[in-house]
Design a protein around this motif. Structure first.
Motif, PDB file in Angstrom:
ATOM      1  N   GLU A   1      -7.539  -3.360  -6.846  1.00  0.00           N
ATOM      2  CA  GLU A   1      -8.946  -3.011  -6.662  1.00  0.00           C
ATOM      3  C   GLU A   1      -9.497  -3.575  -5.361  1.00  0.00           C
ATOM      4  OE1 GLU A   1     -12.056  -0.907  -6.956  1.00  0.00           O
ATOM      5  OE2 GLU A   1     -10.452  -0.722  -8.458  1.00  0.00           O
ATOM      6  N   ALA A   2      -8.998  -4.748  -4.959  1.00  0.00           N
ATOM      7  CA  ALA A   2      -9.487  -5.393  -3.743  1.00  0.00           C
ATOM      8  C   ALA A   2      -8.832  -4.860  -2.474  1.00  0.00           C
ATOM      9  CB  ALA A   2      -9.261  -6.903  -3.835  1.00  0.00           C
ATOM     10  N   CYS A   3      -7.525  -4.627  -2.513  1.00  0.00           N
ATOM     11  CA  CYS A   3      -6.758  -4.403  -1.280  1.00  0.00           C
ATOM     12  C   CYS A   3      -6.047  -3.058  -1.198  1.00  0.00           C
ATOM     13  CB  CYS A   3      -5.715  -5.512  -1.121  1.00  0.00           C
ATOM     14  SG  CYS A   3      -6.377  -7.184  -1.201  1.00  0.00           S
ATOM     15  N   PHE A   4      -5.810  -2.402  -2.321  1.00  0.00           N
ATOM     16  CA  PHE A   4      -5.049  -1.156  -2.341  1.00  0.00           C
ATOM     17  C   PHE A   4      -5.965   0.066  -2.405  1.00  0.00           C
ATOM     18  CE2 PHE A   4      -2.922   2.333  -4.479  1.00  0.00           C
ATOM     19  CZ  PHE A   4      -1.634   2.347  -3.963  1.00  0.00           C
ATOM     20  N   TRP A   5      -6.783   0.133  -3.447  1.00  0.00           N
ATOM     21  CA  TRP A   5      -7.604   1.331  -3.644  1.00  0.00           C
ATOM     22  C   TRP A   5      -8.629   1.562  -2.543  1.00  0.00           C
ATOM     23  CZ3 TRP A   5      -5.226   4.633  -6.225  1.00  0.00           C
ATOM     24  CH2 TRP A   5      -4.478   4.303  -7.354  1.00  0.00           C
ATOM     25  N   PRO A   6      -9.271   0.529  -1.978  1.00  0.00           N
ATOM     26  CA  PRO A   6     -10.205   0.817  -0.876  1.00  0.00           C
ATOM     27  C   PRO A   6      -9.533   1.525   0.296  1.00  0.00           C
ATOM     28  CG  PRO A   6     -10.610  -1.367  -1.734  1.00  0.00           C
ATOM     29  CD  PRO A   6      -9.336  -0.896  -2.381  1.00  0.00           C
ATOM     30  N   TYR A   7      -8.330   1.100   0.632  1.00  0.00           N
ATOM     31  CA  TYR A   7      -7.572   1.753   1.712  1.00  0.00           C
ATOM     32  C   TYR A   7      -7.294   3.208   1.367  1.00  0.00           C
ATOM     33  CZ  TYR A   7      -3.318   2.878   4.446  1.00  0.00           C
ATOM     34  OH  TYR A   7      -2.376   3.480   5.240  1.00  0.00           O
TER      35      TYR A   7
ATOM     36  N   CYS B   1       0.806  -1.224   0.000  1.00  0.00           N
ATOM     37  CA  CYS B   1       0.000   0.000   0.000  1.00  0.00           C
ATOM     38  C   CYS B   1       0.836   1.270   0.000  1.00  0.00           C
ATOM     39  CB  CYS B   1      -0.969  -0.010   1.183  1.00  0.00           C
ATOM     40  SG  CYS B   1      -2.411  -1.064   0.903  1.00  0.00           S
ATOM     41  N   ASN B   2       2.166   1.141   0.040  1.00  0.00           N
ATOM     42  CA  ASN B   2       3.029   2.324  -0.077  1.00  0.00           C
ATOM     43  C   ASN B   2       3.903   2.245  -1.327  1.00  0.00           C
ATOM     44  OD1 ASN B   2       4.009   4.862   0.731  1.00  0.00           O
ATOM     45  ND2 ASN B   2       5.788   3.927   1.729  1.00  0.00           N
ATOM     46  N   ARG B   3       3.403   1.574  -2.350  1.00  0.00           N
ATOM     47  CA  ARG B   3       4.079   1.503  -3.648  1.00  0.00           C
ATOM     48  C   ARG B   3       3.048   1.778  -4.737  1.00  0.00           C
ATOM     49  NH1 ARG B   3       7.383   1.279  -0.267  1.00  0.00           N
ATOM     50  NH2 ARG B   3       9.198  -0.106  -0.056  1.00  0.00           N
ATOM     51  N   TRP B   4       3.488   2.364  -5.830  1.00  0.00           N
ATOM     52  CA  TRP B   4       2.587   2.604  -6.941  1.00  0.00           C
ATOM     53  C   TRP B   4       2.135   1.265  -7.509  1.00  0.00           C
ATOM     54  CZ3 TRP B   4       1.313   7.670  -8.095  1.00  0.00           C
ATOM     55  CH2 TRP B   4       2.069   8.634  -7.417  1.00  0.00           C
ATOM     56  N   PRO B   5       0.836   1.032  -7.655  1.00  0.00           N
ATOM     57  CA  PRO B   5       0.352  -0.274  -8.135  1.00  0.00           C
ATOM     58  C   PRO B   5       0.999  -0.658  -9.466  1.00  0.00           C
ATOM     59  CG  PRO B   5      -1.476   1.061  -7.361  1.00  0.00           C
ATOM     60  CD  PRO B   5      -0.271   1.960  -7.374  1.00  0.00           C
ATOM     61  N   GLY B   6       1.597  -1.842  -9.482  1.00  0.00           N
ATOM     62  CA  GLY B   6       2.278  -2.313 -10.674  1.00  0.00           C
ATOM     63  C   GLY B   6       3.695  -1.806 -10.817  1.00  0.00           C
ATOM     64  N   GLY B   7       4.119  -0.912  -9.930  1.00  0.00           N
ATOM     65  CA  GLY B   7       5.456  -0.352 -10.001  1.00  0.00           C
ATOM     66  C   GLY B   7       6.442  -1.102  -9.135  1.00  0.00           C
TER      67      GLY B   7
ATOM     68  N   VAL C   1      -8.514   6.832   3.021  1.00  0.00           N
ATOM     69  CA  VAL C   1      -7.620   7.911   3.464  1.00  0.00           C
ATOM     70  C   VAL C   1      -8.111   9.248   2.911  1.00  0.00           C
ATOM     71  CG1 VAL C   1      -5.277   8.850   3.346  1.00  0.00           C
ATOM     72  CG2 VAL C   1      -5.623   6.388   3.698  1.00  0.00           C
ATOM     73  N   ASP C   2      -8.453   9.279   1.627  1.00  0.00           N
ATOM     74  CA  ASP C   2      -8.973  10.519   1.038  1.00  0.00           C
ATOM     75  C   ASP C   2     -10.287  10.939   1.692  1.00  0.00           C
ATOM     76  OD1 ASP C   2      -7.095  11.433  -0.836  1.00  0.00           O
ATOM     77  OD2 ASP C   2      -7.732   9.961  -2.324  1.00  0.00           O
ATOM     78  N   ARG C   3     -11.153   9.981   1.979  1.00  0.00           N
ATOM     79  CA  ARG C   3     -12.426  10.311   2.620  1.00  0.00           C
ATOM     80  C   ARG C   3     -12.206  10.946   3.995  1.00  0.00           C
ATOM     81  NH1 ARG C   3     -16.458   8.807   5.946  1.00  0.00           N
ATOM     82  NH2 ARG C   3     -15.268   7.144   6.925  1.00  0.00           N
ATOM     83  N   GLN C   4     -11.289  10.354   4.752  1.00  0.00           N
ATOM     84  CA  GLN C   4     -10.985  10.912   6.072  1.00  0.00           C
ATOM     85  C   GLN C   4     -10.403  12.326   5.954  1.00  0.00           C
ATOM     86  OE1 GLN C   4     -11.575   9.674   9.125  1.00  0.00           O
ATOM     87  NE2 GLN C   4     -12.435   7.724   8.442  1.00  0.00           N
TER      88      GLN C   4
END
Length: 262
Positions: free
Chosen positions: A121-127, A86-92, A131-134
């Protein structure tokens, strides 16, 4: 493509003390060593998942204690960094490592873009959407808040014995890290790393880059050495130990931000 998560899988994130009143959002990017049922055990034993390659040992317990002591909301990731970091660019770089600290991860070999996207989509973006919502809620009406990400690091890496007890990671915004470094260094028993053992200037850094920088929020990451937080009690003790320095630093950072905007 079928969703990766099934009934009975843990949620992709957890929120603690959502009504916390402090002008600070705490995050824990590597809070869990959970793996979705669909991915089995990733092809490695539980003993490997329990190491630092699977999660930040002690990070969540310390962050929860900080959340309580500081009265600050906390968002924590729900899955192992070996599923997707969750602290890496997805696919990077480092997003779904095929090898981590010399351990081969069979389930991560030769992933297709579709497979990486499914994990994201399952584990990264929801988190990260949470964060953005908060942050949207906390900054409503123009309120300024700080963002601090809690991590932990190994005492030895590639044969190098790391001397630091804690490290402050930052890029080019000094408002939070400068006072935090100063506060931590008031304790002569602490060896404090300045962008050590890692740097928030690394190209793979996602969380601070994606959330704090676009909003111009004072921000940094805080690392604690894992052998100091090997049990939940020790991790919670570190949360309590760090709380006064963080509190004072947030106050100073927001004072600087207010002066700059005034």
């Amino acid at each position: 493509m079928q969703p990766l998560l099934r009934p009975g899988d843990p949620p992709p994130f957890s929120v603690f003390n959502e009504q916390g009143r402090a002008p600070l959002l705490l995050l824990c990017d590597h809070a869990s060593k959970a793996v979705p049922q669909a991915l089995g055990d990733l092809g490695i034993p539980e003993s490997e998942l329990a190491r630092h390659i699977g999660w930040d040992i002690g990070g969540l317990d310390a962050a929860i204690e900080l959340s309580k002591v500081l009265d600050a909301p906390l968002v924590a990731s729900g899955y192992s960094r070996l599923v997707i970091d969750c602290n890496r660019w997805p696919g990077g770089e480092g997003s779904t490592p095929e090898i981590s600290d010399e351990t081969v991860i069979p389930a991560n070999q030769g992933l297709t873009r579709e497979q990486v996207d499914a994990r994201a989509e399952a584990c990264f973006w929801p988190y990260h959407r949470e964060v953005d919502r908060q942050l949207d809620a906390m900054t409503e009406g123009g309120r300024m808040v700080c963002l601090l990400v809690m991590h932990s690091f190994t005492p030895v890496m590639k044969g190098f014995v790391r001397p630091w007890h804690v490290g402050v990671l930052w890029n080019d915004d000094l408002r939070l890290p400068e006072p935090l470094l100063a506060e931590l260094r008031r304790d002569p028993s602490l060896v404090v790393g300045d962008n050590e053992p890692y740097s928030a200037r690394a190209s793979y850094e996602y969380t601070l880059t994606a959330h704090a920088r676009p909003r111009a929020l004072p921000h940094c990451s805080l690392e604690v050495r894992q052998d100091l937080m090997g049990t939940p009690d020790d991790a919670r003790a570190w949360g309590r130990r760090l709380a006064p320095a963080i509190s004072a630093s947030v106050k100073e950072a927001l004072s600087q931000a207010e002066k700059a905007s005034g």
